[in-house]
Design a protein around this motif. Structure first.
Motif, PDB file in Angstrom:
ATOM      1  N   TRP A 154       0.842  -1.198   0.000  1.00 29.34           N
ATOM      2  CA  TRP A 154       0.000   0.000   0.000  1.00 29.34           C
ATOM      3  C   TRP A 154       0.881   1.254   0.000  1.00 29.34           C
ATOM      4  CZ3 TRP A 154      -0.505   4.030   3.507  1.00 29.34           C
ATOM      5  CH2 TRP A 154      -1.566   4.912   3.255  1.00 29.34           C
ATOM      6  N   PHE A 155       1.892   1.262   0.857  1.00 37.31           N
ATOM      7  CA  PHE A 155       2.801   2.399   0.931  1.00 37.31           C
ATOM      8  C   PHE A 155       3.468   2.650  -0.415  1.00 37.31           C
ATOM      9  CE2 PHE A 155       7.268   3.628   1.127  1.00 37.31           C
ATOM     10  CZ  PHE A 155       7.140   4.928   1.572  1.00 37.31           C
ATOM     11  N   ALA A 156       4.039   1.601  -1.008  1.00 36.59           N
ATOM     12  CA  ALA A 156       4.727   1.745  -2.291  1.00 36.59           C
ATOM     13  C   ALA A 156       3.766   2.225  -3.370  1.00 36.59           C
ATOM     14  CB  ALA A 156       5.364   0.415  -2.695  1.00 36.59           C
ATOM     15  N   SER A 157       2.580   1.665  -3.392  1.00 38.51           N
ATOM     16  CA  SER A 157       1.588   2.041  -4.408  1.00 38.51           C
ATOM     17  C   SER A 157       1.176   3.501  -4.268  1.00 38.51           C
ATOM     18  CB  SER A 157       0.351   1.152  -4.299  1.00 38.51           C
ATOM     19  OG  SER A 157       0.688  -0.193  -4.522  1.00 38.51           O
ATOM     20  N   MET A 158       0.904   3.938  -3.050  1.00 41.98           N
ATOM     21  CA  MET A 158       0.495   5.327  -2.816  1.00 41.98           C
ATOM     22  C   MET A 158       1.634   6.292  -3.118  1.00 41.98           C
ATOM     23  SD  MET A 158      -2.671   5.359  -1.992  1.00 41.98           S
ATOM     24  CE  MET A 158      -2.824   4.017  -3.145  1.00 41.98           C
ATOM     25  N   ALA A 159       2.843   5.951  -2.709  1.00 42.60           N
ATOM     26  CA  ALA A 159       3.992   6.828  -2.924  1.00 42.60           C
ATOM     27  C   ALA A 159       4.261   7.016  -4.419  1.00 42.60           C
ATOM     28  CB  ALA A 159       5.231   6.261  -2.221  1.00 42.60           C
ATOM     29  N   LEU A 160       4.295   5.921  -5.156  1.00 41.49           N
ATOM     30  CA  LEU A 160       4.573   6.014  -6.591  1.00 41.49           C
ATOM     31  C   LEU A 160       3.418   6.644  -7.350  1.00 41.49           C
ATOM     32  CD1 LEU A 160       6.336   2.594  -7.044  1.00 41.49           C
ATOM     33  CD2 LEU A 160       7.386   4.858  -7.230  1.00 41.49           C
ATOM     34  N   GLY A 161       2.201   6.312  -6.982  1.00 41.60           N
ATOM     35  CA  GLY A 161       1.034   6.892  -7.635  1.00 41.60           C
ATOM     36  C   GLY A 161       0.916   8.385  -7.402  1.00 41.60           C
ATOM     37  N   SER A 162       1.554   8.868  -6.338  1.00 39.51           N
ATOM     38  CA  SER A 162       1.528  10.296  -6.020  1.00 39.51           C
ATOM     39  C   SER A 162       2.716  11.043  -6.612  1.00 39.51           C
ATOM     40  CB  SER A 162       1.514  10.490  -4.499  1.00 39.51           C
ATOM     41  OG  SER A 162       0.338   9.929  -3.968  1.00 39.51           O
ATOM     42  N   GLY A 163       3.546  10.318  -7.356  1.00 44.63           N
ATOM     43  CA  GLY A 163       4.638  10.979  -8.054  1.00 44.63           C
ATOM     44  C   GLY A 163       5.993  10.933  -7.380  1.00 44.63           C
ATOM     45  N   LEU A 164       6.113  10.224  -6.260  1.00 48.84           N
ATOM     46  CA  LEU A 164       7.436  10.118  -5.641  1.00 48.84           C
ATOM     47  C   LEU A 164       8.338   9.281  -6.534  1.00 48.84           C
ATOM     48  CD1 LEU A 164       6.496   9.663  -1.889  1.00 48.84           C
ATOM     49  CD2 LEU A 164       7.328  11.703  -3.039  1.00 48.84           C
ATOM     50  N   SER A 165       9.614   9.522  -6.426  1.00 46.50           N
ATOM     51  CA  SER A 165      10.587   8.886  -7.297  1.00 46.50           C
ATOM     52  C   SER A 165      10.683   7.379  -7.080  1.00 46.50           C
ATOM     53  CB  SER A 165      11.942   9.559  -7.064  1.00 46.50           C
ATOM     54  OG  SER A 165      12.975   8.670  -6.876  1.00 46.50           O
ATOM     55  N   LEU A 166      10.794   6.654  -8.178  1.00 42.92           N
ATOM     56  CA  LEU A 166      10.966   5.205  -8.131  1.00 42.92           C
ATOM     57  C   LEU A 166      12.232   4.854  -7.362  1.00 42.92           C
ATOM     58  CD1 LEU A 166       9.606   2.606  -9.271  1.00 42.92           C
ATOM     59  CD2 LEU A 166      11.196   2.767 -11.170  1.00 42.92           C
ATOM     60  N   LEU A 167      13.286   5.628  -7.551  1.00 42.24           N
ATOM     61  CA  LEU A 167      14.543   5.385  -6.852  1.00 42.24           C
ATOM     62  C   LEU A 167      14.374   5.558  -5.341  1.00 42.24           C
ATOM     63  CD1 LEU A 167      17.538   4.730  -6.908  1.00 42.24           C
ATOM     64  CD2 LEU A 167      17.982   7.170  -7.307  1.00 42.24           C
ATOM     65  N   ASP A 168      13.697   6.622  -4.923  1.00 38.75           N
ATOM     66  CA  ASP A 168      13.470   6.839  -3.489  1.00 38.75           C
ATOM     67  C   ASP A 168      12.659   5.701  -2.886  1.00 38.75           C
ATOM     68  OD1 ASP A 168      14.905   9.201  -3.320  1.00 38.75           O
ATOM     69  OD2 ASP A 168      13.148  10.465  -3.639  1.00 38.75           O
TER      70      ASP A 168
ATOM     71  N   LEU B 288       2.612   1.801 -11.800  1.00 38.61           N
ATOM     72  CA  LEU B 288       1.909   2.793 -10.982  1.00 38.61           C
ATOM     73  C   LEU B 288       2.501   4.190 -11.089  1.00 38.61           C
ATOM     74  CD1 LEU B 288       1.519   0.629  -7.758  1.00 38.61           C
ATOM     75  CD2 LEU B 288      -0.225   1.107  -9.483  1.00 38.61           C
ATOM     76  N   THR B 289       3.634   4.313 -11.758  1.00 40.21           N
ATOM     77  CA  THR B 289       4.262   5.624 -11.846  1.00 40.21           C
ATOM     78  C   THR B 289       3.495   6.505 -12.828  1.00 40.21           C
ATOM     79  OG1 THR B 289       5.793   4.837 -13.539  1.00 40.21           O
ATOM     80  CG2 THR B 289       6.566   4.761 -11.269  1.00 40.21           C
ATOM     81  N   PRO B 290       3.394   7.800 -12.500  1.00 40.71           N
ATOM     82  CA  PRO B 290       2.675   8.712 -13.390  1.00 40.71           C
ATOM     83  C   PRO B 290       3.318   8.771 -14.768  1.00 40.71           C
ATOM     84  CG  PRO B 290       3.047   9.741 -11.261  1.00 40.71           C
ATOM     85  CD  PRO B 290       3.845   8.460 -11.286  1.00 40.71           C
ATOM     86  N   ASP B 291       2.570   9.205 -15.728  1.00 40.08           N
ATOM     87  CA  ASP B 291       2.996   9.269 -17.119  1.00 40.08           C
ATOM     88  C   ASP B 291       4.177  10.220 -17.285  1.00 40.08           C
ATOM     89  OD1 ASP B 291       3.069   9.290 -19.931  1.00 40.08           O
ATOM     90  OD2 ASP B 291       1.599  10.905 -20.016  1.00 40.08           O
ATOM     91  N   SER B 292       5.353   9.677 -17.512  1.00 38.00           N
ATOM     92  CA  SER B 292       6.534  10.530 -17.662  1.00 38.00           C
ATOM     93  C   SER B 292       6.548  11.253 -19.006  1.00 38.00           C
ATOM     94  CB  SER B 292       7.809   9.712 -17.490  1.00 38.00           C
ATOM     95  OG  SER B 292       7.893   8.704 -18.465  1.00 38.00           O
ATOM     96  N   THR B 293       5.916  10.699 -20.015  1.00 39.50           N
ATOM     97  CA  THR B 293       5.876  11.366 -21.315  1.00 39.50           C
ATOM     98  C   THR B 293       5.129  12.693 -21.205  1.00 39.50           C
ATOM     99  OG1 THR B 293       5.917   9.244 -22.449  1.00 39.50           O
ATOM    100  CG2 THR B 293       5.177  11.134 -23.721  1.00 39.50           C
ATOM    101  N   GLY B 294       4.009  12.677 -20.521  1.00 41.80           N
ATOM    102  CA  GLY B 294       3.247  13.908 -20.321  1.00 41.80           C
ATOM    103  C   GLY B 294       4.028  14.940 -19.545  1.00 41.80           C
ATOM    104  N   ARG B 295       4.744  14.509 -18.525  1.00 42.55           N
ATOM    105  CA  ARG B 295       5.562  15.435 -17.742  1.00 42.55           C
ATOM    106  C   ARG B 295       6.700  15.984 -18.579  1.00 42.55           C
ATOM    107  NH1 ARG B 295       7.349  12.406 -12.601  1.00 42.55           N
ATOM    108  NH2 ARG B 295       7.407  10.735 -14.104  1.00 42.55           N
ATOM    109  N   ALA B 296       7.325  15.140 -19.411  1.00 41.87           N
ATOM    110  CA  ALA B 296       8.431  15.589 -20.265  1.00 41.87           C
ATOM    111  C   ALA B 296       7.959  16.644 -21.257  1.00 41.87           C
ATOM    112  CB  ALA B 296       9.049  14.403 -21.000  1.00 41.87           C
ATOM    113  N   ILE B 297       6.792  16.441 -21.817  1.00 39.32           N
ATOM    114  CA  ILE B 297       6.238  17.419 -22.762  1.00 39.32           C
ATOM    115  C   ILE B 297       6.035  18.759 -22.071  1.00 39.32           C
ATOM    116  CG2 ILE B 297       4.167  18.013 -24.090  1.00 39.32           C
ATOM    117  CD1 ILE B 297       4.001  14.976 -24.782  1.00 39.32           C
TER     118      ILE B 297
END
Length: 79
Positions: free
Chosen positions: A16-30, A50-59
């Motif tokens: 649950w912690f990992a899912s919420m953290a990554l879904g909220s945009g925290l770094s995969l490395l962290d 579960l990580t947010p769309d990095s393509t959209g952020r890059a744009i």
């Protein structure tokens, strides 16, 4: 957890912690480090979807950079 009326195991809370953290945009490395995984690959394989769309952020980042660059050019040309 049973005291609080929950039937989650410590492992469930970990997921649950990992899912919420990554879904909220925290770094995969962290998150990988916090979970104590030996490799970020383990975290990415398990939770990468579960990580947010990095393509959209890059744009968005590149759009802001180009807009600033154009504004700088306009100021230089006007001077």
């Amino acid at each position: 957890m049973k005291t609080f009326g929950c039937d989650w195991s410590p492992h469930d809370l970990r997921h649950w912690f990992a899912s919420m953290a990554l879904g909220s945009g925290l770094s995969l490395l962290d998150v990988s480090r916090w979970l104590g995984h030996e490799s970020i690959d383990e975290t990415a394989d398990t939770y990468g979807h579960l990580t947010p769309d990095s393509t959209g952020r890059a744009i968005t980042v590149m759009d802001v950079a180009i807009t600033r660059h154009r504004a700088d050019l306009v100021l230089i040309m006007a001077a």
